[in-house]
Enzyme design. Structure first.
Site: not given
Ligand code: CMC
Length: 372
Positions: A257, A308
């Protein structure tokens, strides 16, 4: 002028909608952990759009408005039937359908606050219907009209399958929708804000955002995670599969991220749901493979799972087609896009950064017949 690659660390706007500080995600000051535990998706929509949680009357009114506006124009449904259906990814279909939806909205070009709020309601109500209708039409099935007495998560599953979903499925999807609703200045939200900062309309903003969400580095990652799980097939294959990926310097989808330093706070909720749902469906292998992948990627690369990663096995356990995973992300994130679009309109300035030029200089024009 020096470019900041990928705008990393650049603070591009102020916003009161959501924040990521020290790896804690909040919507309007409410910790995502608290909301995931307790809130309905409709409450979160209200929170994002109004900056406060609704009282019962306000929630009832929002729910009523969403139900009232969830029926799609027939023209949008008919349009699906003209698509080269076996070649179309649902994200392409919904991007096109949202753009088309705008053409059926008499207030599309009306830019006052009331008209924009009406558009917000219509988009939030109709995006789930678009995803469900496209899914059915491509299978040769008729679309199912929404039921006025079902909440958004339940209605989505109902429109998808034609059957009223059980409480576990509704609860799981509701939590997933809450977790995906907003995420500060992520790529699709930034796209939406750039678009409407030209004073373009709400439909254009959401259409642009869907285009950005579609990419595998953003929302498209959840479908890619499922593809990876299918390719691996068994816990015993995880190690060699990942070794091969690492050797080829390939990214592992569902990891990493830009903003979080020590992990995505949403991932743990989806991990828990994945464990419970895969046990219930009798497919614990998906969860077991996921855990093994997570162990190896974090210990080898030091890169934690993001939202996800476990959402893939959650949606698969809910019986959802794999190419609908990213559209479900859109069903949720449209609430955040709209909040940001409305916030952008309230204090607008066109978003127009600069580029550091790296091309040639002092070129002299040569007539075409003299060029090599
Ligand atoms: N697998 C392997 N290596 C990775 C991964 C990954 N998933 N993510 C980052 N890295 C490595 C990358 O190779 C780079 O290494 P090096 O410095 O040696 O070249 C380093 O970590 C920094 O990566 P980056 O790509 O420069 O980081 P970024 O901030 O530009 O990208 C990201 C963030 C999320 C796009 C990236 O981590 C990624 O591509 N992840 C996989 C796709 C994914 O899961 N996307 C969903 C993001 S979260 C929810 C959402 O937005 O939808």
């Amino acid at each position: 002028m020096t470019a900041t690659r990928g705008l990393e660390g650049v603070v591009a706007t102020t916003s009161a909608i959501s924040s990521i500080i020290d790896d804690v995600l909040t919507y309007a000051g409410y910790n995502i952990d608290d909301l995931a535990e307790h809130a309905s998706f409709e409450e979160v929509i209200y929170l994002l759009w109004h900056g406060k949680l609704p009282n019962q009357a306000e929630l009832d009114e929002l729910t009523k408005q969403l139900a009232k506006n969830s029926v799609l124009p027939q023209g949008v449904l008919d349009h699906f039937k003209t698509y080269p259906i076996d070649k179309v990814h649902p994200m392409g279909a919904i991007r096109t359908a949202v753009s088309l939806l705008g053409l059926y909205d008499e207030e599309q070009e009306v830019m006052d606050e009331a008209a924009n709020y009406n558009k917000a309601i219509r988009l939030q109500a109709q995006l789930p219907a678009i995803v469900a209708a496209f899914s059915r039409i491509r299978k040769g099935l008729e679309p199912v009209a929404p039921k006025a007495d079902l909440g958004l998560a339940a209605n989505f599953l109902y429109m998808l399958t034609g059957n009223e979903p059980d409480a576990v499925a509704v609860h799981s999807l509701n939590t997933a929708l809450v977790l995906h609703a907003d995420h500060e200045l992520n790529a699709s939200t930034f796209t939406a804000r750039v678009c409407v900062a030209t004073l373009s309309d709400v439909y254009s903003g959401v259409t642009s955002a869907i285009g950005a969400l579609k990419g595998p580095l953003h929302g498209g990652a959840n479908e890619q995670v499922m593809k990876m799980l299918s390719e691996i097939g068994d816990v015993a294959n995880v190690e060699s599969y990942l070794a091969n990926k690492f050797a080829n310097k390939e990214k592992i989808m569902g990891f990493g991220h830009r903003v979080y330093q020590n992990g995505d706070p949403r991932a743990k909720h989806l991990k828990k749901m994945s464990k419970e749902l895969t046990a219930m469906t009798g497919e614990p292998k998906l969860y077991e493979m996921s855990v093994k992948i997570e162990e190896i990627v974090t210990s080898t690369k030091g890169i934690p799972a993001n939202v996800d990663f476990y959402s893939a096995s959650v949606y698969d356990s809910l019986g959802i087609d794999h190419d609908l995973f990213t559209p479900i992300f859109a069903v949720s994130r449209v609430s955040g896009w709209i909040a940001h679009i409305l916030e952008q309109y309230k204090n607008n300035r066109i978003i127009r950064p600069r580029a550091e030029y790296t091309g040639p200089n002092k070129q002299v024009y040569v007539p075409i017949e003299q060029r090599a």
